[in-house]
Scaffold this active site. Sequence first.
Site, PDB file in Angstrom:
ATOM      1  N   ALA A   1       0.841  -1.197   0.000  1.00 14.36           N
ATOM      2  CA  ALA A   1       0.000   0.000   0.000  1.00 14.36           C
ATOM      3  C   ALA A   1       0.872   1.241   0.000  1.00 14.36           C
ATOM      4  CB  ALA A   1      -0.899   0.005   1.230  1.00 14.36           C
ATOM      5  N   ASP A   2       0.407   2.311  -0.625  1.00 11.00           N
ATOM      6  CA  ASP A   2       1.083   3.589  -0.442  1.00 11.00           C
ATOM      7  C   ASP A   2       0.755   4.108   0.951  1.00 11.00           C
ATOM      8  OD1 ASP A   2       2.588   5.840  -0.917  1.00 11.00           O
ATOM      9  OD2 ASP A   2       1.669   6.285  -2.837  1.00 11.00           O
ATOM     10  N   TRP A   3       1.444   5.139   1.343  1.00 12.77           N
ATOM     11  CA  TRP A   3       1.386   5.660   2.719  1.00 12.77           C
ATOM     12  C   TRP A   3      -0.070   5.917   3.156  1.00 12.77           C
ATOM     13  CZ3 TRP A   3       5.357   6.800   6.244  1.00 12.77           C
ATOM     14  CH2 TRP A   3       4.970   7.539   7.373  1.00 12.77           C
ATOM     15  N   GLY A   4      -0.543   5.079   4.077  1.00 14.24           N
ATOM     16  CA  GLY A   4      -1.870   5.289   4.644  1.00 14.24           C
ATOM     17  C   GLY A   4      -3.017   5.103   3.677  1.00 14.24           C
ATOM     18  N   SER A   5      -2.782   4.459   2.539  1.00 14.46           N
ATOM     19  CA  SER A   5      -3.840   4.411   1.514  1.00 14.46           C
ATOM     20  C   SER A   5      -5.003   3.511   1.913  1.00 14.46           C
ATOM     21  CB  SER A   5      -3.268   3.969   0.165  1.00 14.46           C
ATOM     22  OG  SER A   5      -2.696   2.693   0.230  1.00 14.46           O
TER      23      SER A   5
END
Length: 652
Positions: free
Chosen positions: A199-203
């Site tokens: 996942a991208d940051w906090g996605s």
Amino acid sequence: SISDLNILQKAAMDSLGIPLIYGKDVIHGFKTTMPVPLAQAATWDYDIIKKCCSVMAQEASNTIHWTFAPMMDICHDPRWGRIVEGPGEDPYLGAMYARASISGIQGEDMSQPGKIAACAKHFIGYGNAEGGRDYNRTEISDYLLYNLYLPTFRAAIECNVATVMSSFNDINSEPVACSRHYLREILKEKEGFEGFVIADWGSIDRVRKFGVAEDNKHAAELCMNAGLDMDMVTDYYNLYGEKLVAEGKLSMDTIDDAVRRILKIKKDLSLFEKPYFNEEVQNAARPESREIALNAAVNSIILLENKNNILPLSKDEPVAVVGPMANEKRSVLGTWIVREHADDAVSLVEGIEKCIGKDSVFSSTIPALDYIYQLEHNADVVIAALGEGNYSEGECSCLTNVAIPDYQVDICKEAWHKGKHVVAVIFSGRPMILTELVPYCDAILYAWHPGIESGEAVAKLLFGDAVPSGKLPVTFPRAQGQIPLYYNTTNACTYAHEYYGVDLAQSGMPNYWDCPGSPLYPFGYGMSYTTFEYGDINIENDSISLSELDEGKKLKISVDVTNTGEYDASEIVQCYVCDLKSSLLRPVRELKGFEKRYIKKGETVSIILELGMKELGFYNKDLKFTVEPGEFMIYVGKDSLTTNKVSVYVKK
């Protein structure tokens, strides 16, 4: 610190015997900052990009196992701040960038010393953010998805990229991070990706913010089932995974698949055998790393204007160096640098002083325009160091106005009116609109943010120790209102675009009444200090059958290129294809081949390019890759506007 990471690793090994994998955003350098990725793409040079990424991996390999690079997002909008991190607007050039960068980062065996795992990001369509606004929605048809946005990721998968990062955006109102269609059906099943998806940051939390998940637990359920294998930051998988399995909302088969993929990459990195970093070894920057950075910067810089061949400048005449970027060191490193080591960078003034001597360089710390007014120098040439700072680009750094600022135009305008020769050097991580600047410049070098050897690279080009060879990986518009503007556009029912210079004003049907529809500088454009003459395109056979293409046969075309100028130099010979009649609209031109060749003055070389199934085909409305019979126009020349062409036929 390395010791802290080893303490954490020991805790993991002692408890479960499964090593941690440590990743970081190392984008274009660790200790030796290379040119930003968009600048690297401007070299059109596989070997240069590979070497840049090899240095990056080598320097980072005793601190991380895994970098969140390269970025594979195709982008048509220079307002988007993250255009700086990718390969530009073209999928063919982007695919080359993918192969070169992943080869440099991972090598043939990423468990070997000096190699780390790569991450192709952001899957998918993130560069198409509406309005150039970061994280914004996208509308992408399957036709564009397969023909424009997937090719760079496909190239990465073919190079066995270890990981893929999902994108923040939604596509057609479906968030990618929780999309089974995009992550599992397309990426893993159809494209055959065998690594894991991060996942991208906090996605995962952003899935909840999209409004498609009722709470954090539901967001974790949607993302895990979609094929998002590893969480980043939110910890929702740890918090809710066991409960979701107990409730029958998440199967053990799904968890096993994700775990298997992650363990595979850890095994490929030999983390089970070598889990710890060597605390006695520091990967110091090597002298040859700076040489690689310097060569990359020289090859990435693009000569946009050179009126009356003012460049290269004489080393025997003094110059004045003015402008906000003249003594700048931090901004020329670009966005996404790992450590603040601006003092190691070479400023433009320092680079020029090294080249021609301090006594021949006039510069001042007072505002540039005031310096021009006062004319406290006797130089006939004013070098204006212009552009934007690193803060104007990168993630969440989008702009509504990408034109060169008025005050920077005024610097050149005032020097021009004083009778000076004006050479603009522009430092930026995106295409800037230069329309107002061009009339007041004798020459323009577009330097991008060229990294640690910034000043020396520019000086080499200014004074003829090197010859410009960079070519644009992205279109430069004339005006804001043209955005998005890109070369591989399709035909329309009437003249809806003027990219290729069609004069429609007399017909009463122009794109815009207040601006030509063509770009200021087209894709593939870049001048040299020498001149190259292209001969006619030669082709062995002007037709080929579908069955021959299926068997792997290719059309072989050649063109003679002669260096008719006074300098030995490199030229990037570009080949474009147009399918003249097809079942769906095809681009007016598509880059389908290129070769960078060093040609001595007076020398003629023959460039041979081949076009086969991959180059002539496309994904049709059934998403089947096919070549349709009919006539194709082949263009070969110095940029996307070349008129040197020949027609070929594909027979049934």
